[in-house]
Write a protein that holds these residues in place. Structure first.
Motif, short mmCIF file in Angstrom:
data_model
loop_
_atom_site.label_atom_id
_atom_site.label_comp_id
_atom_site.label_asym_id
_atom_site.label_seq_id
_atom_site.Cartn_x
_atom_site.Cartn_y
_atom_site.Cartn_z
N MET A 91 0.85 -1.20 0.00
CA MET A 91 0.00 0.00 0.00
C MET A 91 0.88 1.25 0.00
SD MET A 91 -2.83 1.25 2.81
CE MET A 91 -4.01 0.02 2.33
N VAL A 92 0.52 2.24 -0.80
CA VAL A 92 1.26 3.49 -0.88
C VAL A 92 1.01 4.30 0.39
CG1 VAL A 92 1.64 5.60 -2.19
CG2 VAL A 92 1.07 3.49 -3.38
N SER A 93 2.07 4.89 0.94
CA SER A 93 1.95 5.66 2.17
C SER A 93 3.04 6.72 2.19
CB SER A 93 2.09 4.75 3.39
OG SER A 93 3.38 4.13 3.41
N LEU A 94 3.07 7.51 3.27
CA LEU A 94 4.17 8.42 3.53
C LEU A 94 5.16 7.73 4.44
CD1 LEU A 94 2.15 11.70 4.27
CD2 LEU A 94 3.21 11.02 2.10
N ALA A 95 6.44 8.01 4.27
CA ALA A 95 7.46 7.39 5.11
C ALA A 95 8.49 8.42 5.54
CB ALA A 95 8.14 6.25 4.36
N ASP A 96 8.97 8.30 6.79
CA ASP A 96 10.03 9.18 7.26
C ASP A 96 11.37 8.47 7.19
OD1 ASP A 96 10.19 7.51 9.52
OD2 ASP A 96 9.00 8.86 10.79
N ARG A 97 12.41 9.13 7.60
CA ARG A 97 13.75 8.54 7.50
C ARG A 97 13.94 7.34 8.42
NH1 ARG A 97 17.20 14.21 7.46
NH2 ARG A 97 17.11 14.61 5.20
N PHE B 109 4.34 18.35 -2.40
CA PHE B 109 4.96 19.33 -3.28
C PHE B 109 5.89 18.62 -4.27
CE2 PHE B 109 7.92 22.58 -4.65
CZ PHE B 109 7.11 23.68 -4.82
N LEU B 110 6.64 17.65 -3.78
CA LEU B 110 7.53 16.88 -4.66
C LEU B 110 6.75 16.07 -5.68
CD1 LEU B 110 10.16 15.55 -2.10
CD2 LEU B 110 10.32 17.56 -3.58
N GLN B 111 5.54 15.64 -5.30
CA GLN B 111 4.71 14.90 -6.25
C GLN B 111 4.28 15.79 -7.42
OE1 GLN B 111 3.84 11.47 -6.23
NE2 GLN B 111 5.57 11.57 -4.82
N GLY B 112 4.29 17.09 -7.18
CA GLY B 112 4.01 18.03 -8.27
C GLY B 112 5.24 18.32 -9.11
N THR B 113 6.38 18.57 -8.43
CA THR B 113 7.58 18.90 -9.21
C THR B 113 8.06 17.70 -10.03
OG1 THR B 113 9.05 18.41 -7.33
CG2 THR B 113 8.34 20.69 -7.61
N LYS B 114 7.73 16.48 -9.59
CA LYS B 114 8.16 15.31 -10.37
C LYS B 114 7.51 15.28 -11.75
CE LYS B 114 4.76 11.69 -9.31
NZ LYS B 114 4.50 10.43 -8.57
N LEU B 115 6.37 15.96 -11.90
CA LEU B 115 5.67 15.91 -13.17
C LEU B 115 6.43 16.66 -14.27
CD1 LEU B 115 1.96 16.24 -11.98
CD2 LEU B 115 3.33 14.18 -12.34
N GLY C 2 11.77 5.07 8.85
CA GLY C 2 11.02 3.93 8.33
C GLY C 2 9.60 3.84 8.81
N ARG C 3 9.13 4.82 9.58
CA ARG C 3 7.72 4.82 10.00
C ARG C 3 6.85 5.21 8.81
NH1 ARG C 3 10.37 7.75 13.96
NH2 ARG C 3 10.50 6.77 16.03
N HIS C 4 5.64 4.65 8.78
CA HIS C 4 4.72 4.93 7.67
C HIS C 4 3.47 5.63 8.20
CE1 HIS C 4 6.65 2.60 4.34
NE2 HIS C 4 7.33 2.16 5.38
N TYR C 5 2.92 6.50 7.35
CA TYR C 5 1.76 7.31 7.72
C TYR C 5 0.77 7.29 6.54
CZ TYR C 5 5.51 9.09 10.70
OH TYR C 5 6.58 9.19 11.55
N PRO C 6 -0.54 7.36 6.83
CA PRO C 6 -1.52 7.33 5.73
C PRO C 6 -1.47 8.59 4.88
CG PRO C 6 -2.60 7.70 7.86
CD PRO C 6 -1.17 7.37 8.17
N LEU C 7 -1.79 8.42 3.59
CA LEU C 7 -1.75 9.55 2.66
C LEU C 7 -2.79 10.61 2.97
CD1 LEU C 7 -1.34 7.70 -0.77
CD2 LEU C 7 0.42 8.96 0.47
N ASP C 8 -3.90 10.22 3.58
CA ASP C 8 -4.98 11.18 3.79
C ASP C 8 -4.85 11.96 5.09
OD1 ASP C 8 -5.54 9.13 5.52
OD2 ASP C 8 -7.58 8.76 4.79
N GLU C 9 -3.76 11.76 5.82
CA GLU C 9 -3.53 12.47 7.08
C GLU C 9 -2.73 13.74 6.81
OE1 GLU C 9 -0.92 11.88 11.17
OE2 GLU C 9 -1.55 10.12 10.04
N VAL D 292 6.67 10.06 -0.28
CA VAL D 292 5.71 9.03 -0.68
C VAL D 292 6.50 7.77 -1.03
CG1 VAL D 292 3.97 8.38 -2.40
CG2 VAL D 292 4.03 10.73 -1.49
N THR D 293 6.02 6.62 -0.58
CA THR D 293 6.71 5.37 -0.90
C THR D 293 6.72 5.16 -2.42
OG1 THR D 293 4.62 4.19 -0.48
CG2 THR D 293 6.24 4.26 1.31
N PRO D 294 7.66 4.37 -2.94
CA PRO D 294 7.85 4.26 -4.39
C PRO D 294 6.59 3.89 -5.16
CG PRO D 294 9.70 3.28 -3.25
CD PRO D 294 8.69 3.63 -2.20
#
Length: 373
Positions: free
Chosen positions: A1-7, A192-198, A9-16, A29-31
């Motif tokens: 499942m796609v999530s947010l991750a910190d350095r 923000f990075l998800q936008g600049t990657k485009l 290795g903890r994961h957090y939901p995308l909608d938080e 964002v995880t790969p």
């Protein structure tokens, strides 16, 4: 499942609504698997044509028509390149690419008010998109920021507060205030990075669905470096391209913490005393994603260069003499191109894209001070 991750290795939901990890580190964002030509929505004339590459659907994007900037032929000392003038974005800088995705996400998450810190372009971009989204925005900026950028933020309706001292002092003040207002920093927020990657996807489409040999770009905190790293990495994962383009990155010598770390073989920057520079948009002494930026440049087999302060104004005027009215922050790419060429890093075996991140119209007071009476 796609999530947010910190350095850590903890994961957090995308909608938080979250801008950093519990360990205080920046989030990513995880790969993601990336997309191919069949996933481009050609009916959309903005960078939202690549919406399928984002980690989650956005029901109603806050878009002002960002992206789809031109790719123009550009020659330097006989070397054939292409240039991407990012001032064709709505608020006249590349920052709109990240802001549109970040603000769209925040509105979908129900965030009513946001705080941003910026030396100019990021603040004016956030002010515009927050206005379009109906979100209250407060912008903290260094007192030395170009007046035109401050004016733009205020006209969009944001509350702008000038902070004495360095760019880093402004960032530190924003973090302190994040306890009471959601901190939507373009340097911290993962979407923000998800936008600049485009931009990577757009360059790929500009080049008839092929990868460039290299991309030359300026860097402060590194959101554009990381965006290109993510985007080209996803295209590689999807099979749309066969190799990563080299990222050839410039900083001003007066404030070049990433260059110093890169040349030392370090994995993170070392605090140091830096001096003011004409390239104000790159004057970031302690980039929050330093580890990730350095790793991205190395993963691409790229390189970095520090541009001497005395070379910045002549580069800006040289570009202007060719019709490209780039702000000093962007203009450092011109002397950087010459250095990279001398090092043999621009072989001419494939297309090279040069990114001009913002217009000198946003630095009118600085440019005016450089004109000969």
């Amino acid at each position: 499942m796609v999530s947010l991750a910190d350095r850590a290795g903890r994961h957090y939901p995308l909608d938080e609504p979250r801008w950093r990890g519990e360990d205080g580190s920046p989030l990513l964002v995880t790969p993601l698997p990336g997309i191919t030509r069949d996933d481009i929505d050609s009916s959309v004339r903005s960078q939202w044509r690549y919406a399928a590459a984002l980690p989650r659907p956005v029901d109603h994007p806050v878009s002002l028509g960002e992206g789809c900037t031109p790719l123009l032929p550009f020659e330097v000392d006989g070397l054939s390149l292409s240039v991407k003038p990012e001032w064709f974005n709505p608020t006249a800088s590349f920052k709109d690419r990240g802001t549109t995705v970040m603000v769209s996400t925040l509105r979908q998450q129900g965030v009513p008010a946001m705080l941003e810190d910026s030396s100019g372009n990021g603040g004016s971009s956030v002010a515009a998109y927050a206005a379009a989204a109906g979100i209250t925005a407060t912008i903290l900026a260094p007192s030395s920021t170009s007046a035109a950028k401050i004016q733009q933020s205020r006209v969009h309706g944001a509350a702008v507060e000038l902070v004495p001292g360095t760019r880093q002092a402004t960032a530190d003040e924003a973090v302190r205030r994040s306890a009471t207002t959601f901190y939507a920093s373009h340097n911290w927020h993962p979407f923000f990075l998800q936008g600049t990657k485009l931009l990577a996807y757009e360059i790929w489409e500009d080049l008839d669905l092929t990868a460039p040999e290299a991309v030359v770009l300026p860097c402060g905190a590194g959101s554009l470096v990381l965006g290109l790293h993510l985007g080209f990495g996803e295209l590689l994962a999807s099979g749309a391209i066969k190799r990563r383009p080299r990222l050839l990155v410039a900083q001003p010598a007066n404030c070049a913490p990433l260059v110093a770390a890169f040349e030392a073989g370090a994995t993170a920057v070392t605090p140091a005393g830096w001096t003011p520079t004409l390239a104000e948009g790159t004057s970031i002494a302690q980039p929050v994603r330093d580890r990730e930026v350095l790793a991205a440049i190395r993963a691409s087999q790229g390189a970095m260069v520090a541009v001497a302060e005395q070379d910045i104004a002549p580069a800006m005027f040289e570009l202007a003499g060719r019709g490209l009215y780039a702000e000093p922050t962007s203009s450092i790419v011109l002397p950087a191109i010459r250095t990279f060429a001398r090092r043999g890093l621009l072989s001419g075996t494939g297309p090279v894209v040069v990114v001009l991140t913002g217009t000198a119209l946003k630095a009118a007071d600085t440019v005016g001070g450089l004109l000969t009476p």
